[in-house]
Scaffold this active site. Structure first.
Site, PDB file in Angstrom:
ATOM      1  N   GLN A   9      15.711  -7.445  -2.983  1.00 30.28           N
ATOM      2  CA  GLN A   9      14.426  -8.176  -2.934  1.00 30.28           C
ATOM      3  C   GLN A   9      14.179  -8.914  -4.255  1.00 30.28           C
ATOM      4  O   GLN A   9      13.684 -10.044  -4.266  1.00 30.28           O
ATOM      5  CB  GLN A   9      13.291  -7.189  -2.646  1.00 30.28           C
ATOM      6  CG  GLN A   9      11.906  -7.804  -2.739  1.00 30.28           C
ATOM      7  CD  GLN A   9      10.828  -6.915  -2.172  1.00 30.28           C
ATOM      8  OE1 GLN A   9      10.624  -6.876  -0.976  1.00 30.28           O
ATOM      9  NE2 GLN A   9      10.098  -6.198  -3.014  1.00 30.28           N
ATOM     10  N   GLY A  60       0.822  -1.213   0.000  1.00 28.81           N
ATOM     11  CA  GLY A  60       0.000   0.000   0.000  1.00 28.81           C
ATOM     12  C   GLY A  60       0.851   1.255   0.000  1.00 28.81           C
ATOM     13  O   GLY A  60       2.019   1.221  -0.375  1.00 28.81           O
ATOM     14  N   SER A  98       9.485   6.015  -3.146  1.00 30.39           N
ATOM     15  CA  SER A  98       9.322   5.033  -2.077  1.00 30.39           C
ATOM     16  C   SER A  98       8.237   5.534  -1.154  1.00 30.39           C
ATOM     17  O   SER A  98       8.105   6.753  -0.954  1.00 30.39           O
ATOM     18  CB  SER A  98      10.633   4.913  -1.298  1.00 30.39           C
ATOM     19  OG  SER A  98      10.402   4.278  -0.064  1.00 30.39           O
ATOM     20  N   HIS A 103       4.651   2.103  -7.929  1.00 31.85           N
ATOM     21  CA  HIS A 103       3.720   0.959  -7.945  1.00 31.85           C
ATOM     22  C   HIS A 103       2.855   0.989  -9.207  1.00 31.85           C
ATOM     23  O   HIS A 103       2.576  -0.042  -9.819  1.00 31.85           O
ATOM     24  CB  HIS A 103       2.774   1.009  -6.740  1.00 31.85           C
ATOM     25  CG  HIS A 103       3.445   0.888  -5.413  1.00 31.85           C
ATOM     26  ND1 HIS A 103       3.567   1.942  -4.545  1.00 31.85           N
ATOM     27  CD2 HIS A 103       4.026  -0.169  -4.804  1.00 31.85           C
ATOM     28  CE1 HIS A 103       4.193   1.545  -3.451  1.00 31.85           C
ATOM     29  NE2 HIS A 103       4.480   0.270  -3.577  1.00 31.85           N
ATOM     30  N   GLY A 142       9.796  -3.954  -8.377  1.00 29.66           N
ATOM     31  CA  GLY A 142      10.596  -2.801  -8.785  1.00 29.66           C
ATOM     32  C   GLY A 142      12.085  -3.023  -8.524  1.00 29.66           C
ATOM     33  O   GLY A 142      12.464  -3.612  -7.508  1.00 29.66           O
TER      34      GLY A 142
END
Ligand code: PAF
Length: 286
Positions: free
Chosen positions: A154, A31, A186, A37, A148
C-alpha cells in the site's frame, strides 16, 4: 477534537488553518484503531501544527462482501483514543461525502502495482485504496500523509499516487508496531482466538530467521526454507512469501538485484489473513 462529516465544511476549516500558516498532517484510517494507528498519529503530531485523521470503511477496497461486513467497527472507542492522542480534526464521512453523489469510478494508473502479490490475491483492492486516498488528499490537502509499513505494498501504491497527482505531499512511512510476541498489529488480529493471537508471533520470527539466513545462504534457498517451515505449521495456509524490490514490488532473485529489498508474507491462520514484512536490504546498506 472537531468532528466533520461534510467534506465541504472540512475543506473550509482547513482552508482557514492553511491561511494561518499551519501545516497539516493527515492519517487516513478505517477505524478499529490500535497502537499502530496511534503511532502514526503521534508522528503526525510531532511533525505538523494540525493533525487530521479520517475514519471511513471504504467499500471500494473490499473485493469480498463478507470481509467488508466483518470488518470491525468501534467508532466510540476510536473517538476516545483519537481525543486522548490529541487529534485536532476527525473526518467521518459517509460514502457520498467521499465519492460525490455521482459516484464516479476513476481508474488510476498504478503501473501494474495493483496486479501483483496483494493485488493479485485481492483484485480491485489497490484501485479502491488509491481512489479513496486520492479523494482524501483532494479534500484535506495535507503537507504530510502517514502510512504504516505493515501494509508495505500500500505504501508503494501511495507513492505512485503522489508522483502522479500530488507531488507536494510528503509520504511518511512509519515502522510496524508489534504485539509483545512479534505479531504485527492489525485490526484483523481481533478476529483471532486468544490462543491463535499468542501463537501468531511465528510469522515475524520466520521473517527474522529469513533475514539472518539470506546473508549466508542464497536468497532463493532462504525463501524456500522459510516457505517450507510456514507450510509445515498446523493450521497455516501460506499465500505468498516473496522478496521484492521495495520501490517497484517486482520479485528479486538475489540480494544484488536491487538497493531496497523487502520480504513480504501473507498467511491465513484461523481463517484470518495476516500480512507482515521485513526489510532485507535498504539503500543505506543496512
Ligand atoms: O490502511 C488503511 O487502513 C486503508 O487502506 C486506508 C489507507 C485508510 C484507505 O482506506
Amino acid at each position: 477534537m472537531k468532528v466533520f462529516k461534510s467534506a465541504l465544511l472540512l475543506h473550509s476549516e482547513l482552508a482557514n488553518q492553511r491561511k494561518m500558516g499551519r501545516s497539516i498532517g493527515f492519517v487516513p484510517t478505517m477505524g478499529a484503531l490500535h497502537e499502530g494507528h496511534l503511532a502514526l498519529v503521534e508522528r503526525a503530531r510531532e511533525g505538523n501544527d494540525t493533525v487530521v485523521c479520517s475514519i471511513f470503511v471504504n467499500p471500494r477496497q473490499f473485493n469480498d462482501a463478507q470481509d467488508l461486513q466483518a470488518y470491525p467497527r468501534s467508532i466510540e472507542d476510536d473517538m476516545e483514543k483519537l481525543m486522548a492522542a490529541q487529534v485536532d480534526i476527525l473526518f467521518l464521512p459517509e460514502y457520498a461525502d467521499v465519492y460525490g453523489a455521482d459516484d464516479v469510478h476513476e481508474t488510476i494508473d498504478l503501473n501494474g502495482l495493483d496486479h501483483v502479490l496483494e493485488g493479485r490475491q485481492r483484485p480491485g483492492h489497490f484501485q479502491g485504496v488509491a481512489q479513496v486516498v486520492k479523494r482524501f488528499f483532494e479534500q484535506v490537502q495535507p503537507n504530510r500523509a502517514y502510512f504504516g509499513q505493515k501494509d508495505f505494498q500500500q505504501t508503494v501504491v501511495i507513492r505512485r499516487l503522489l508522483n502522479l497527482h500530488f507531488p507536494d505531499i510528503q509520504l511518511v512511512v512509519c515502522p510496524i508496531i508489534r504485539e509483545s510476541n512479534g505479531l504485527a498489529m492489525s485490526s484483523r488480529n481481533e478476529r483471532l482466538s486468544t490462543d491463535g493471537r499468542n501463537k501468531a508471533g511465528f510469522i515475524f520470527h520466520t521473517l527474522l530467521r529469513l533475514r539472518e539466513r539470506c546473508h549466508f545462504k542464497s536468497l532463493q534457498e532462504s525463501l524456500e526454507i522459510s516457505r517450507d517451515y510456514l507450510q509445515s505449521k498446523k493450521g497455516v495456509t501460506l499465500e505468498y512469501l516473496e522478496a521484492v524490490d521495495g520501490l517497484t514490488m517486482k520479485t528479486v532473485q538475489d540480494l544484488e538485484d536491487a538497493s531496497n529489498i523487502v520480504a513480504v508474507v501473507v498467511v491465513q491462520f484461523e481463517g484470518v489473513r495476516l500480512l507482515d514484512n521485513i526489510i532485507l536490504k535498504n539503500a543505506a546498506g543496512n
